[in-house]
Write an enzyme that holds these catalytic residues in place. Structure first.
Site, short mmCIF file in Angstrom:
data_model
loop_
_atom_site.label_atom_id
_atom_site.label_comp_id
_atom_site.label_asym_id
_atom_site.label_seq_id
_atom_site.Cartn_x
_atom_site.Cartn_y
_atom_site.Cartn_z
N ASP A 120 0.64 -1.02 0.26
CA ASP A 120 -0.28 -0.46 -0.43
C ASP A 120 0.50 0.79 0.28
O ASP A 120 2.41 1.71 0.34
CB ASP A 120 -1.36 0.02 1.02
N ASN A 155 -10.66 -3.27 -6.61
CA ASN A 155 -9.46 -1.95 -6.69
C ASN A 155 -10.25 -1.48 -8.78
O ASN A 155 -10.01 -0.68 -9.32
CB ASN A 155 -8.01 -2.75 -7.61
#
Length: 231
Positions: free
Chosen positions: A10, A58
């Site tokens: 991340d 996503n």
């Protein structure tokens, strides 16, 4: 030494934003970091490294960013296989691949076949992956393999054998970069007893030295797997 390390990578977009760069450059920098971390894990004797590259959620991101991410992934598949072979890396891709374009599915299959003989470390890249999806597809796969049995016959061991990562041991150490303290639907079953290491380092800044610190932290943990502490 953990035998299975999983990482939620991340912070690519924030890394780029801090440098007034487009998100695509952040993702590209993150992809370069993968090579260093795979090598570091291999050198430490870690048998399995799993990376969360693209989640089922996503797809909700802007279309331009999704397209850039998938393009970067295809480039990675094309350029990194020779290096993986040279360094004994076996590549496995897990996730719902049917949503990807045929050319990408072909690249995935080819990369897995080309590295299938390697045994120094297994690199699992999770693409269009979600932990809930994994458990559902495992239950469906078990039912297809045992159509004559009811779900009452399904055991934990039987379900685990149909998970997308059934070839790997459960996760020992789960690392998340980027300052967030959640696992975001990543390998929910496999991480049931994982030690969780959260760091503020954005993924492109996560160095092999930082990885070493995480492993040293892991080694000091008292892993009891639900049993009581020694008196």
């Amino acid at each position: 030494m953990p035998q299975h390390i999983a990482i939620i990578m991340d912070g690519n977009r924030r890394w780029a934003k801090k440098r007034f760069m487009p998100a695509a450059l952040g993702h590209a920098s993150g992809a370069k970091r993968v090579r260093d971390i795979v090598r570091a894990c291999s050198d430490m004797g870690v048998a399995h490294l799993s990376l969360f590259a693209f989640s089922t959620e996503n797809w909700k991101r802007p279309e331009e960013e999704v397209s850039s991410l998938l393009g970067l992934f295809m480039t990675y598949l094309q350029k990194e296989v020779d290096g993986m072979n040279a360094n004994g890396v076996r590549l496995r891709l897990v996730g719902e691949k049917s949503r990807f374009a045929p050319v990408m599915q072909e690249l995935i299959t080819r990369a897995e076949q080309q590295t299938a003989h390697n045994s120094k470390i297994t690199l699992t890249v999770c693409v269009n992956y979600g932990g809930r999806w994994d458990m559902v597809q495992a239950a469906q796969a078990w039912q297809q393999a045992h159509p004559e049995q009811s779900l009452q016959a399904l055991t934990e061991e039987a379900l685990a054998s149909h998970l997308s990562t059934a070839y790997a041991p459960e996760i020992d150490l789960l690392i998340r970069t980027g300052g967030e303290s959640r696992i975001s639907n990543f390998m929910l079953w496999q991480a049931a007893y994982a030690e969780l290491f959260f760091t503020d380092d954005l993924w492109p800044d996560f160095s092999p030295d930082r990885l070493q610190q995480a492993v040293e932290w892991f080694v000091l943990r008292d892993r009891r797997f639900g049993s009581s502490a020694p008196l």
